[in-house]
Design a protein around this motif. Structure first.
Motif, PDB file in Angstrom:
ATOM      1  N   SER A  55       0.800  -1.219   0.000  1.00 23.48           N
ATOM      2  CA  SER A  55       0.000   0.000   0.000  1.00 23.48           C
ATOM      3  C   SER A  55       0.833   1.270   0.000  1.00 23.48           C
ATOM      4  CB  SER A  55      -0.928  -0.003   1.220  1.00 23.48           C
ATOM      5  OG  SER A  55      -0.177  -0.154   2.419  1.00 23.48           O
ATOM      6  N   SER A  78       3.508   4.044  -5.024  1.00 24.86           N
ATOM      7  CA  SER A  78       2.665   4.996  -5.748  1.00 24.86           C
ATOM      8  C   SER A  78       3.174   5.116  -7.182  1.00 24.86           C
ATOM      9  CB  SER A  78       2.673   6.356  -5.038  1.00 24.86           C
ATOM     10  OG  SER A  78       3.993   6.868  -4.980  1.00 24.86           O
ATOM     11  N   SER A 138      -2.373   5.317  -9.722  1.00 21.93           N
ATOM     12  CA  SER A 138      -3.286   6.123 -10.529  1.00 21.93           C
ATOM     13  C   SER A 138      -3.120   5.801 -12.012  1.00 21.93           C
ATOM     14  CB  SER A 138      -3.049   7.613 -10.266  1.00 21.93           C
ATOM     15  OG  SER A 138      -1.794   8.019 -10.777  1.00 21.93           O
ATOM     16  N   PHE A 150      -3.457   1.069  -3.263  1.00 22.18           N
ATOM     17  CA  PHE A 150      -4.466   2.127  -3.265  1.00 22.18           C
ATOM     18  C   PHE A 150      -3.964   3.435  -3.868  1.00 22.18           C
ATOM     19  CE2 PHE A 150      -5.264  -0.513   0.608  1.00 22.18           C
ATOM     20  CZ  PHE A 150      -6.362  -1.183   0.107  1.00 22.18           C
ATOM     21  N   ASN A 151      -2.653   3.679  -3.865  1.00 22.59           N
ATOM     22  CA  ASN A 151      -2.123   4.951  -4.350  1.00 22.59           C
ATOM     23  C   ASN A 151      -1.758   4.930  -5.826  1.00 22.59           C
ATOM     24  OD1 ASN A 151      -2.288   6.084  -1.745  1.00 22.59           O
ATOM     25  ND2 ASN A 151      -0.313   5.189  -1.179  1.00 22.59           N
ATOM     26  N   ASN A 168      -9.261  -3.527  -6.812  1.00 19.49           N
ATOM     27  CA  ASN A 168      -9.331  -2.709  -5.601  1.00 19.49           C
ATOM     28  C   ASN A 168      -8.332  -1.555  -5.605  1.00 19.49           C
ATOM     29  OD1 ASN A 168     -10.756  -2.249  -3.231  1.00 19.49           O
ATOM     30  ND2 ASN A 168      -9.318  -3.381  -1.962  1.00 19.49           N
ATOM     31  N   CYS A 169      -8.015  -1.042  -6.791  1.00 17.71           N
ATOM     32  CA  CYS A 169      -7.199   0.170  -6.912  1.00 17.71           C
ATOM     33  C   CYS A 169      -8.165   1.321  -7.174  1.00 17.71           C
ATOM     34  CB  CYS A 169      -6.183   0.033  -8.041  1.00 17.71           C
ATOM     35  SG  CYS A 169      -4.945  -1.243  -7.741  1.00 17.71           S
ATOM     36  N   HIS A 170      -8.454   2.097  -6.157  1.00 21.19           N
ATOM     37  CA  HIS A 170      -9.566   3.033  -6.202  1.00 21.19           C
ATOM     38  C   HIS A 170      -9.315   4.233  -7.103  1.00 21.19           C
ATOM     39  CE1 HIS A 170     -10.695   1.408  -1.940  1.00 21.19           C
ATOM     40  NE2 HIS A 170     -10.937   0.556  -2.906  1.00 21.19           N
ATOM     41  N   THR A 209      -2.898  -5.864  -6.842  1.00 20.94           N
ATOM     42  CA  THR A 209      -4.128  -5.816  -6.051  1.00 20.94           C
ATOM     43  C   THR A 209      -3.903  -5.035  -4.752  1.00 20.94           C
ATOM     44  OG1 THR A 209      -4.729  -7.974  -6.940  1.00 20.94           O
ATOM     45  CG2 THR A 209      -5.919  -7.233  -5.008  1.00 20.94           C
ATOM     46  N   ASP A 210      -4.882  -4.198  -4.406  1.00 19.22           N
ATOM     47  CA  ASP A 210      -4.866  -3.435  -3.148  1.00 19.22           C
ATOM     48  C   ASP A 210      -3.705  -2.458  -3.066  1.00 19.22           C
ATOM     49  OD1 ASP A 210      -7.115  -4.816  -2.273  1.00 19.22           O
ATOM     50  OD2 ASP A 210      -5.932  -6.410  -1.376  1.00 19.22           O
ATOM     51  N   TYR A 223     -13.759  -4.129  -8.357  1.00 18.09           N
ATOM     52  CA  TYR A 223     -13.873  -3.137  -7.296  1.00 18.09           C
ATOM     53  C   TYR A 223     -13.035  -1.884  -7.569  1.00 18.09           C
ATOM     54  CZ  TYR A 223     -15.329  -7.578  -5.340  1.00 18.09           C
ATOM     55  OH  TYR A 223     -15.923  -8.795  -5.164  1.00 18.09           O
ATOM     56  N   CYS A 224     -12.934  -1.518  -8.835  1.00 17.78           N
ATOM     57  CA  CYS A 224     -12.356  -0.228  -9.219  1.00 17.78           C
ATOM     58  C   CYS A 224     -13.529   0.703  -9.496  1.00 17.78           C
ATOM     59  CB  CYS A 224     -11.458  -0.364 -10.441  1.00 17.78           C
ATOM     60  SG  CYS A 224      -9.990  -1.379 -10.152  1.00 17.78           S
TER      61      CYS A 224
END
Length: 683
Positions: A461, A464, A507, A504-505, A528-530, A501-502, A554-555
């Motif tokens: 996590s 980036s 882009s 989060f940072n 799950n990469c928002h 996966t997972d 889950y994006c």
């Protein structure tokens, strides 16, 4: 001619005319001469299985129809899938694994799974013995007979007998041993109807067998292995995994008689212990690959004898053996407390020690000192290993090509930087779960390890865009120096699989950089990469046109535009996962238009997962070009209409799995009718 009085003759005729309709299936017309059939006695038993009766009927009438993988099939139907039982008088509802919604009165998922497991074990049809004299070519998936093999003369015994998709009994094995005594390769896994009686007679007659797979056969004992070892002196490869009754006597028999054995798989045999391993190592000096995973009685003492005597041994697999801790490389010096490594140059190239919880940094350093030519190591889920052990390992094993250290986050940046610097030729690296790692170490791996084919960074996590973007900018600048020595030194091998996966940072900029760095990527997982949007998917698809698998579950920012880019650029995609999280705004961002485009443009699509997409109805589906589709998951698509599901079921002939749970618009009658329509190959 009938011998007897006229009264006796008339009574005999009356008995024949009053015979019930449930006569044995082996009864043939008077125009044909009855031939001896070894299954005749079993068929005449009315309590015997219908599958055996069906099989024997076709064998009696076999001269009228050549068996080519389809028993009792209409001439205008598709080829028969091996695992399906033919019962013409009874419609079956389990050829298609279809999961309905909870609003219906259907059995729970656990019972469905149990039923499916029973069907997998009981294949529903006995092995047709005429396959012993007729060789066939199968489909790429191994489930459909396509044509006769040109390399085999029909009528002569085959060398390779594969019973993986059939029911097998002791009588079948005894008959096959008489028909094909020249067999060299036998595959008969996961059959719970075979005992020692069948295998003992088979191996007694087929003495040329060199490769045997009897894994998952629960009722065989040491007698089978002892007969195999004594009769088949040319045995080179044996798989007896999950044969729970095997003991050290089996390994001792192999050590005494099978000097040519090179590959042995004996995982999940709980009765095997160190004495059996030592007895095996005394006679089998040519072993190359062994697997003793999940054998709880094995310790380092048994492995030490095996590794010491098998000079050609290159791979050792011991997953889940909690007692093993790599102390086999330790020899205490006399009169001192210090210790040294057992082998200066151990020949083993691959150790798979996943889940061996007793391995720590010190013992990992012993392994590195002993196996300096080590190329592959799996020490995932070993909680005592930290950065100290990884750094010591990379200092000793500089030829390392594959390392799996999935763990609990105890490895920090300096160990990974040292690994990338000392082992630049590494090809597969799995760092999932180490949350402490940052951009510094991962970016150093990407810039230094140019031979990577597999990279797993799931759960990191802290990384980036600075992980991938700088390397992509350098790669673009190097394009201006194409043809120079500097450019040749910076050329990368194609990365085939990348898992994020997972993270989060991450882009859209990272996806564009990934496309520049790894344009020949085949598998990408960004679940799950928002922060990923449709623009990032577009940047990636611009370069990665050879993509075969994309998982973007889950994006929440992916919309119909992303599907449009995928359909235009990645036409060879086979697996696509675009599920949404339940009760979120992302459930309404992919519409029916996207499903229609996917089915019309992605010709090679095999797996499609789109859970909780509320705008999907399936009503607009007109053309389905994805005829290879095997599995589709539409769970939670509450607006899915019966017409859409029916079009999918009828338009995809190879479809075997549909998940329509929580689809409220599908009535019970429709589900029953769908089962009936999707019963293929039956009369």
């Amino acid at each position: 001619m009938f011998w007897g009085t006229p009264v006796q003759k008339r009574s005999a005729v009356d008995k024949v005319e009053k015979r019930p309709n449930t006569a044995p299936l082996l009864t043939i017309s008077s125009a044909k001469k009855h031939k001896f059939d070894p299954f005749e006695k079993k068929i005449k038993n009315p309590n015997h299985s219908s599958s055996l009766q069906k099989f024997s009927k076709v064998r009696v009438d076999g001269n009228e129809r050549i068996f080519s993988g389809s028993l009792g099939i209409k001439t205008n139907s598709r080829p028969k899938t091996i695992g399906t039982e033919l019962t013409p008088n009874k419609k079956r509802k389990d050829n298609l694994l279809l999961i309905g919604g909870p609003q219906f009165d259907q059995p729970p998922i656990s019972s469905i799974r149990a039923h499916d497991e029973d069907e997998r074990v009981s294949r529903g049809k006995l092995f047709p013995v005429n396959l012993c004299i007729c060789s066939y070519e199968m489909s790429a998936e191994g489930d459909i007979f396509r044509k006769f093999s040109n390399k085999h003369v029909i009528g002569t015994p085959v060398d390779i007998i594969d019973m993986s998709n059939w029911d097998v009994t002791d009588s079948t094995l005894q008959l096959v041993s008489r028909i094909a005594p020249q067999c060299t390769d036998l595959s008969c896994p996961k059959n719970d109807k075979v005992t020692d009686k069948g295998f003992v007679e088979f191996f007694f007659r087929t003495t040329l067998v060199s490769k045997v797979d009897i894994s998952g056969t629960p009722f065989i004992t040491d007698s089978t292995i002892e007969t195999l070892a004594k009769c088949c002196k040319q045995l080179k490869e044996l798989n007896m995994s999950a044969c729970f009754r095997m003991t050290d006597d089996s390994l001792a028999a192999l050590g005494e008689n099978s000097a040519s054995l090179r590959v042995l798989y004996a995982s999940e045999c709980p009765l095997l212990a160190d004495n059996g391993l030592i007895a095996l190592s005394r006679g089998c000096r040519k072993l190359v690959n062994v697997d003793f995973s999940y054998c709880p009685l094995l310790t380092d003492r048994g492995l030490r004898g095996l590794v010491n005597r098998s000079f050609d041994l290159t791979q050792v697999k011991c997953n889940g053996n909690e007692i093993i801790d790599c102390s086999l490389f330790r020899v205490p010096a006399l009169g001192q407390e210090m210790s040294c490594n057992l082998f200066i140059s151990c020949q083993v190239r691959s150790f798979i020690l996943q889940g061996c919880a007793e391995i720590d940094d010190e013992k990992l350093s012993w392994l590195g000192q002993a196996c300096m030519q080590l190329k592959s190591l799996d020490i995932s889920n070993c909680p005592l290993i930290t950065s100290v052990g990884v750094d010591a390992l990379s200092a000793s094993c500089t030829q390392l090509e594959a390392l799996n250290i999935i763990g609990y986050g105890k490895v920090i940046d300096y160990a990974i930087c040292g690994l990338a610097q000392k082992c630049p030729g590494i090809r597969a690296l799995d760092l999932a779960g180490h949350e402490i790692l940052s951009d510094m170490s991962v970016s150093f791996v990407i810039s230094s390890c140019l031979r990577l084919n597999y990279l797993n960074l799931s759960g990191l996590s802290n990384i980036s865009d600075t992980t991938f973007v700088p390397s992509a900018e350098i790669a673009q600048e190097m394009e201006h120096l194409k043809g120079t020595p500097e450019y040749l030194r910076s050329v990368r091998d194609p990365l085939r699989s990348l898992h994020l996966t997972d993270v989060f940072n991450l882009s859209d900029a990272s996806l564009g950089a990934i496309g520049i760095l790894y344009s020949r990527l085949h598998v990408l997982d960004i679940s799950n990469c928002h922060m990923i949007t449709s623009a990032g998917i577009a940047k990636m698809c611009k370069f990665c046109t050879a993509l075969k698998s994309l998982s973007a579950n889950y994006c929440p920012r992916i919309t119909d535009k992303a599907i449009n880019y995928i359909c235009r650029r990645c036409i060879d995609i086979e697996t696509l996962c675009l599920s949404a999280r339940k009760n979120t705004a992302s459930c309404n961002k992919i519409s029916n238009k996207s499903l229609k485009k996917l089915l019309a443009n992605c010709l090679k699509l095999k797996v499609l997962e789109m859970k909780n997409r509320l705008k999907l109805t399936g009503a607009d589906i007109k053309e389905i070009a994805a005829i290879d589709l095997r599995s589709i998951t539409l769970a939670g698509c509450t607006n899915m209409k019966p017409m859409g599901v029916a079009k999918l079921a009828l338009g995809c002939p190879k479809l075997f799995h549909i998940n329509i749970s929580r689809c409220k618009n599908l009535p019970r009658k429709f589900v029953d009718e769908l089962y009936r329509v999707r019963i293929p190959y039956c009369e």
